[in-house]
Design a protein around this motif. Structure first.
Motif, PDB file in Angstrom:
ATOM      1  N   ASP A 179       0.022  20.697 -38.703  1.00 41.84           N
ATOM      2  CA  ASP A 179       1.472  20.663 -38.463  1.00 41.84           C
ATOM      3  C   ASP A 179       2.048  21.972 -37.920  1.00 41.84           C
ATOM      4  OD1 ASP A 179       1.778  18.042 -39.052  1.00 41.84           O
ATOM      5  OD2 ASP A 179       2.890  18.306 -40.908  1.00 41.84           O
ATOM      6  N   GLY A 180       1.236  22.781 -37.282  1.00 32.60           N
ATOM      7  CA  GLY A 180       1.725  24.040 -36.746  1.00 32.60           C
ATOM      8  C   GLY A 180       2.923  23.918 -35.820  1.00 32.60           C
ATOM      9  N   PRO A 181       2.950  22.949 -34.884  1.00 30.77           N
ATOM     10  CA  PRO A 181       4.070  22.870 -33.946  1.00 30.77           C
ATOM     11  C   PRO A 181       5.417  22.581 -34.593  1.00 30.77           C
ATOM     12  CG  PRO A 181       2.175  21.669 -33.093  1.00 30.77           C
ATOM     13  CD  PRO A 181       1.863  22.010 -34.517  1.00 30.77           C
ATOM     14  N   ASN A 182       5.395  22.072 -35.820  1.00 28.44           N
ATOM     15  CA  ASN A 182       6.648  21.715 -36.492  1.00 28.44           C
ATOM     16  C   ASN A 182       7.184  22.825 -37.387  1.00 28.44           C
ATOM     17  OD1 ASN A 182       5.725  19.142 -35.586  1.00 28.44           O
ATOM     18  ND2 ASN A 182       4.784  18.793 -37.576  1.00 28.44           N
ATOM     19  N   MET A 183       6.319  23.723 -37.812  1.00 34.07           N
ATOM     20  CA  MET A 183       6.680  24.627 -38.907  1.00 34.07           C
ATOM     21  C   MET A 183       7.547  25.790 -38.454  1.00 34.07           C
ATOM     22  SD  MET A 183       3.619  24.743 -41.688  1.00 34.07           S
ATOM     23  CE  MET A 183       2.192  25.070 -40.690  1.00 34.07           C
ATOM     24  N   VAL A 184       8.399  26.243 -39.370  1.00 35.16           N
ATOM     25  CA  VAL A 184       9.278  27.385 -39.137  1.00 35.16           C
ATOM     26  C   VAL A 184       8.506  28.669 -39.440  1.00 35.16           C
ATOM     27  CG1 VAL A 184      11.416  28.525 -39.841  1.00 35.16           C
ATOM     28  CG2 VAL A 184      11.286  26.011 -39.795  1.00 35.16           C
ATOM     29  N   PRO A 185       8.493  29.640 -38.538  1.00 38.09           N
ATOM     30  CA  PRO A 185       7.857  30.924 -38.867  1.00 38.09           C
ATOM     31  C   PRO A 185       8.494  31.521 -40.123  1.00 38.09           C
ATOM     32  CG  PRO A 185       8.271  30.778 -36.515  1.00 38.09           C
ATOM     33  CD  PRO A 185       8.970  29.597 -37.142  1.00 38.09           C
ATOM     34  N   LEU A 186       7.667  32.004 -41.021  1.00 36.97           N
ATOM     35  CA  LEU A 186       8.151  32.487 -42.310  1.00 36.97           C
ATOM     36  C   LEU A 186       9.156  33.624 -42.148  1.00 36.97           C
ATOM     37  CD1 LEU A 186       7.878  32.199 -45.397  1.00 36.97           C
ATOM     38  CD2 LEU A 186       5.978  33.836 -45.288  1.00 36.97           C
ATOM     39  N   ASP A 187       8.964  34.488 -41.149  1.00 42.27           N
ATOM     40  CA  ASP A 187       9.877  35.620 -40.993  1.00 42.27           C
ATOM     41  C   ASP A 187      11.240  35.197 -40.446  1.00 42.27           C
ATOM     42  OD1 ASP A 187       9.204  35.090 -38.347  1.00 42.27           O
ATOM     43  OD2 ASP A 187       8.432  37.097 -37.918  1.00 42.27           O
ATOM     44  N   GLN A 188      11.374  33.953 -40.030  1.00 42.40           N
ATOM     45  CA  GLN A 188      12.658  33.428 -39.551  1.00 42.40           C
ATOM     46  C   GLN A 188      13.339  32.511 -40.558  1.00 42.40           C
ATOM     47  OE1 GLN A 188      12.103  31.542 -35.690  1.00 42.40           O
ATOM     48  NE2 GLN A 188      10.702  33.167 -35.012  1.00 42.40           N
ATOM     49  N   PHE A 189      12.641  32.218 -41.635  1.00 42.09           N
ATOM     50  CA  PHE A 189      13.118  31.180 -42.549  1.00 42.09           C
ATOM     51  C   PHE A 189      14.369  31.607 -43.319  1.00 42.09           C
ATOM     52  CE2 PHE A 189      12.373  28.462 -46.478  1.00 42.09           C
ATOM     53  CZ  PHE A 189      12.835  27.303 -45.876  1.00 42.09           C
ATOM     54  N   GLY A 190      14.419  32.849 -43.755  1.00 38.99           N
ATOM     55  CA  GLY A 190      15.576  33.321 -44.507  1.00 38.99           C
ATOM     56  C   GLY A 190      16.854  33.245 -43.691  1.00 38.99           C
ATOM     57  N   ALA A 191      16.799  33.684 -42.433  1.00 40.54           N
ATOM     58  CA  ALA A 191      17.978  33.633 -41.575  1.00 40.54           C
ATOM     59  C   ALA A 191      18.409  32.191 -41.340  1.00 40.54           C
ATOM     60  CB  ALA A 191      17.690  34.328 -40.248  1.00 40.54           C
TER      61      ALA A 191
ATOM     62  N   ASP B  12      14.022  15.950 -44.463  1.00 41.41           N
ATOM     63  CA  ASP B  12      12.801  16.659 -44.060  1.00 41.41           C
ATOM     64  C   ASP B  12      12.950  17.083 -42.605  1.00 41.41           C
ATOM     65  OD1 ASP B  12      10.286  17.438 -43.208  1.00 41.41           O
ATOM     66  OD2 ASP B  12       9.229  15.874 -44.312  1.00 41.41           O
ATOM     67  N   ALA B  13      13.343  18.334 -42.420  1.00 44.15           N
ATOM     68  CA  ALA B  13      13.679  18.818 -41.075  1.00 44.15           C
ATOM     69  C   ALA B  13      12.451  19.077 -40.216  1.00 44.15           C
ATOM     70  CB  ALA B  13      14.513  20.099 -41.177  1.00 44.15           C
ATOM     71  N   THR B  14      11.311  19.387 -40.818  1.00 41.45           N
ATOM     72  CA  THR B  14      10.141  19.729 -40.008  1.00 41.45           C
ATOM     73  C   THR B  14       9.318  18.494 -39.623  1.00 41.45           C
ATOM     74  OG1 THR B  14       9.104  20.468 -42.070  1.00 41.45           O
ATOM     75  CG2 THR B  14       9.911  22.151 -40.586  1.00 41.45           C
TER      76      THR B  14
ATOM     77  N   THR C  45       6.773  25.948 -43.711  1.00 37.93           N
ATOM     78  CA  THR C  45       6.874  27.293 -43.143  1.00 37.93           C
ATOM     79  C   THR C  45       5.560  28.017 -43.312  1.00 37.93           C
ATOM     80  OG1 THR C  45       8.194  29.344 -43.178  1.00 37.93           O
ATOM     81  CG2 THR C  45       7.854  28.236 -45.290  1.00 37.93           C
ATOM     82  N   HIS C  46       5.294  28.957 -42.409  1.00 32.82           N
ATOM     83  CA  HIS C  46       3.972  29.596 -42.346  1.00 32.82           C
ATOM     84  C   HIS C  46       4.142  30.933 -41.625  1.00 32.82           C
ATOM     85  CE1 HIS C  46      -0.234  30.147 -41.051  1.00 32.82           C
ATOM     86  NE2 HIS C  46      -0.590  29.212 -41.920  1.00 32.82           N
ATOM     87  N   PRO C  47       3.395  31.960 -42.008  1.00 37.45           N
ATOM     88  CA  PRO C  47       3.511  33.252 -41.311  1.00 37.45           C
ATOM     89  C   PRO C  47       3.150  33.180 -39.831  1.00 37.45           C
ATOM     90  CG  PRO C  47       2.327  33.513 -43.382  1.00 37.45           C
ATOM     91  CD  PRO C  47       2.475  32.044 -43.160  1.00 37.45           C
TER      92      PRO C  47
ATOM     93  N   GLY D 159       4.662  18.529 -31.988  1.00 35.50           N
ATOM     94  CA  GLY D 159       6.016  18.649 -32.511  1.00 35.50           C
ATOM     95  C   GLY D 159       6.819  19.652 -31.714  1.00 35.50           C
ATOM     96  N   ASN D 160       8.083  19.803 -32.116  1.00 33.31           N
ATOM     97  CA  ASN D 160       8.990  20.701 -31.401  1.00 33.31           C
ATOM     98  C   ASN D 160       9.849  21.435 -32.412  1.00 33.31           C
ATOM     99  OD1 ASN D 160      10.802  21.987 -29.759  1.00 33.31           O
ATOM    100  ND2 ASN D 160      11.650  20.142 -28.836  1.00 33.31           N
ATOM    101  N   ARG D 161       9.366  22.612 -32.850  1.00 30.94           N
ATOM    102  CA  ARG D 161      10.084  23.312 -33.917  1.00 30.94           C
ATOM    103  C   ARG D 161      11.462  23.797 -33.491  1.00 30.94           C
ATOM    104  NH1 ARG D 161       6.187  27.609 -32.764  1.00 30.94           N
ATOM    105  NH2 ARG D 161       4.778  26.612 -34.236  1.00 30.94           N
TER     106      ARG D 161
END
Length: 278
Positions: free
Chosen positions: A250-262, A199-201, A240-242, A216-218
């Motif tokens: 958990d906003g500070p931990n989450m990966v922006p959705l537009d960056q998740f694919g990369a 669980d990376a986030t 992940t979240h837009p 957190g520190n994404r």
């Protein structure tokens, strides 16, 4: 102790030794049906593009929020309706956490995989109720537990007839307000038999870091996910979240959705190297 199944099969997926990477991903909490479907649709596109097995995750109730005033979700009935809609619209398997024994059966009617939160992994009645559903179970290692102590969780579930289980590493308490990852936990838990998820986030959480909420520190999500992938972990968990900074949980931990694919593509490059060296 008899070892559980590996690989673990559920739906069209097989997770574990020699299998494609499992990715469990979605927003921390179900905010609205519209937003949840938006995220799920994008994750379905990634699942179609990449050599991964993707399970959609979102919580219907965040029962362990720091403050009683924090947003918890839509609740069991409305939340399960949204998860059923996600499965219907995308075809993705879905998962969510259960916090009480009475939630196991209704959640199992909708979800392909049940998740036991880290704080509750020692709750025997909850584990037994989850096992009774016949669904595969993903158990998060408590922040206060040693990796080898997860053998007791495996034993309880095996004894209740559940051999289809995953174990999940999500960080260990280090003093107050901080988590660290001992990456030895991945092979140590794999030695117990089940596939292991990282669980990376949640691993980058800072409990109580925002006073009345968890910080957190994404920026640390990808380095930790890279390390786990290099160790040969069986699956990865991300929230992940837009617009993570506007998420109520958990906003500070989450990966922006537009960056998740990369991010996933970079991790798959590492996994390819690991598979060639195996």
């Amino acid at each position: 102790m008899e070892k559980p199944d590996n690989p673990v099969a559920f739906g069209r997926y097989r997770v574990g030794r020699g299998c494609p990477l499992l990715v469990i991903a979605g927003p921390c909490v179900i905010e609205t049906e519209q937003l949840t479907l938006q995220i799920a649709t994008r994750l379905k596109q990634l699942a179609d593009e990449l050599p991964i097995q993707l399970v959609f995750k979102a919580s219907f109730d965040k029962a362990n929020r720091t403050s009683a005033d924090s947003f918890r979700g839509l609740g069991l009935e409305a939340g399960l309706q949204v998860l059923a809609r996600v499965h219907e619209a995308t075809g993705l398997p879905v998962t969510t956490d259960i916090h009480e024994s009475c939630q196991a059966a209704p959640v199992a009617e909708v979800c392909d995989l049940l998740q036991i939160p880290a704080f509750l992994a020692r709750q025997t009645d909850l584990l037994l109720a989850a096992a009774a559903t016949g669904r595969p179970i993903n158990v998060k290692k408590p922040q206060f537990a040693a990796p080898w102590d997860m053998r007791h969780v495996v034993s309880k579930l095996n004894g209740a007839g559940c051999e289809h289980l995953l174990l999940c590493e999500r960080g260990t308490f280090f003093g107050y307000g901080r988590l660290v990852n001992d990456m030895r936990a991945i092979p140590q838990m794999q030695s117990l038999g089940p596939p292991v998820i990282f669980d990376a986030t949640h691993s980058v959480q800072e409990p109580g870091g925002l006073g009345s909420a968890t910080g957190g520190n994404r920026a640390m999500v990808e380095p930790l996910a890279r390390a786990a992938t290099a160790l040969g972990v069986d699956g990865l968990f991300f929230e992940t979240h837009p617009d993570p900074d506007k998420s109520p949980s958990d906003g500070p931990n989450m990966v922006p959705l537009d960056q998740f694919g990369a991010l996933l593509r970079r991790l798959l490059e590492i996994r390819g190297v690991v598979e060639r060296l195996s």
